[in-house]
Each structure stands twice: as C-alpha cells, then as structure tokens.
Design a protein around this motif. Structure first.
Motif: not given
Length: 306
Positions: A14-21, A63-68, A78-81
């Motif tokens: 699983m991968r997602v990009s986001a600001p540091e916090g 995947p569902d739990m990770l997205r949640d 961010f979950a949508a990304r």
C-alpha cells in the motif's frame, strides 16, 4: 521490534503520499494496529518534499482496513489517493532507502550504504544494507533507544547488555560499537536473527554481538549470560507487560531497562508493570508521538569510563 523488516510472506503493498504530519499519523496507526511481523510500514520524505507511507504484507494484507485507517488518521481525501499493488521481482527496498537521509542521534549515524560517505570521521556509523531492511533508525522508538544508549554512556560502561526483540540489530550494534562489551540480542523471528547477524558483521560488531532465536528472555543462552547492566526492549505494549516479571531477575543491581515501542498513551501502562517489579523511572523521552522509558533497579551499576 521488527522495524523495517519485510514480512516473510509479503506479496502486496500500500502506498500514499501526504504532508509530513499526516504521513506520520497514518504510519503510526498502521504500526499500532497490525503485528509488525505481518505488516511492515515506513514513512519517509521524498525528493520533492512530500512524504510517503508504504506498508507491505502477505496474508495479513487487508486493503479495506488499510484504507479505513488512512481515513481515521488523515481523512477521506487521502484515503482516496491510496495505491495498492503486488510486489514485483525488483530491489524495491533499495528504492525505498534512496529517499532516506541518515539519522543522527548523538554520535550515532544510522544510514544506508548509499550514504556511507556522509558519516563524519568522529561519528559512529551504523549501516543497514538495503537488501536486508529499510526504514531502520527513522522511527521515533529507535531514536529514543539510541538516545538512551547515549545517556548510559555518560554513566559508564555496562558489563553486559541485552537487546530483547532485536529486529535488524541496530540497537545491539549501537551498544556494541559504543561500549565494546558483550551484547546478547534475541528475537522470536528467524529472519530477524539472520538479518541481525549479517548487520553485525557488516558493522564490525560481530565479535561483541551474539544473536539468539528466542521468544522473550527465557532462552538458556540469554539466562546464562546475565545479569545485565543494561536491557533494551523496543517492542510493543503487550509483550513489554508480559516481560516485566521474567526480565526483573536478569537485571543487575543498579542496572537500567530501556522500554520503547510505546505510544504516548501506552507509556503509563508499561511503567506500572515495571514499577510493580521494584523499578523506578529515570527518564521519559517522547519523539514523534512515541515514548521511550528508562528505568533503574537502584544501587551502583556501570563501570566508569577511562
């Protein structure tokens, strides 16, 4: 704690990009939710300044739990990304390491082989090969334990050191490099023990570090080398609480225990378990939402440095 080790059966990511916090909150929540032996998670800054969170798993991949969890930590946007995929036959661990800068804690510089030249001449470099692990040293729990080793060095040199749940072996290696004394290192996972041995050899620490396949501290090899002046345990709250009673007889008079792998909200529960064994709090250190506790058995311990 198996920080940064790829689970044995890893097949998906699983991968997602986001600001540091946001990235740190996502990574911390995933790390808190899953067994670290089943799901590896890392967060790191990319060259463009945006942070990335990556999680790797096999049979535990959900995947569902990770997205949640991403929704809880950072919100629906961010979950949508979030991206999911299957691991390919490539050196993806090395690719993860390329975006990580060395971590400095006191004299320690934890780095990948690509940053070997960035360790200053008076620093203690701890190199974790990309083929073996990623992310080690960048987590607040590891940094807290390294800082506790620096604290201990100011007191003197422990005769014996024990690292419980050694993972990549980074703490055992740091203690061996700093004190040049026997460090026993145990882990329940055979991959961790093998990785720790390889890392110890790569960091010129093999003569001082003895890796043992062991759940907890009951292994004869760990019992035989005690008592210990310094015990490091960077794992999670439940096993830390279970360890409190069996660990106490292994601590030398005046010895110190360093506990980490604790969210700030979990620290008091761990502290209570060890206070019940007669240990006293010496220092509480909070780094990026994670707590490291140093406790003492009282009396004299470490030898003076000469």
């Amino acid at each position: 704690m198996l920080e940064g080790l790829l689970p044995n059966d890893a097949t998906h990511y699983m991968r997602v990009s986001a600001p540091e916090g946001d990235a740190r909150r996502i990574a911390d929540l995933i790390a808190e939710t899953f067994d670290p032996a089943e799901v590896a998670v890392a967060n790191f800054e990319q060259p463009d300044g945006v942070w990335a969170v990556e999680a790797y798993a096999g049979s535990a991949f959900d995947p569902d739990m990770l997205r949640d969890l991403v929704v809880v930590a950072a919100g629906e946007d961010f979950a949508a990304r979030v991206e999911f995929g299957e691991l390919q036959e490539k050196d993806w661990i090395a690719a993860s390491l390329e975006g990580l800068a060395p971590v400095r804690v006191g004299p320690f510089h934890v780095h990948g082989s690509h940053d070997r030249a960035r360790v200053p001449p008076n620093g203690i470099g701890i190199e974790i090969e990309a083929a073996l692990a990623f992310g080690t040293g960048h987590h607040g729990t590891t940094q807290g334990c390294l800082a506790a080793i620096v604290d201990e060095a100011r007191r003197g040199t422990p005769r014996r050191v024990l690292d419980v749940g050694t993972g990549t072996g980074v703490l055992a290696i740091a203690a061996a490099r700093r004190f040049r004394t026997l460090v026993m290192a145990g882990d329940i996972d055979v991959v961790a023990v093998r990785t720790g041995k390889e890392n110890a050899r790569a960091n010129a620490s093999a003569p001082f570090v003895r890796m043992v396949l062991a759940p907890g501290v009951d292994a004869p090899a760990l019992q035989r080398e005690g008592p210990y002046d310094l015990i490091l345990a960077n794992i999670l709250l439940p096993p830390l609480k279970r360890l409190a009673k069996p660990l106490r007889p292994l601590l030398a008079p005046g010895g110190r225990v360093v506990l980490s792998g604790l969210l700030e909200s979990h620290a008091n529960a761990a502290l209570a378990a060890y206070r019940a064994q007669g240990l006293k709090l010496v220092r509480r250190r909070n780094i990026e939402g994670w707590t490291t506790l140093t406790l003492s058995a009282g009396g004299a311990s470490a030898r003076p440095l000469f």
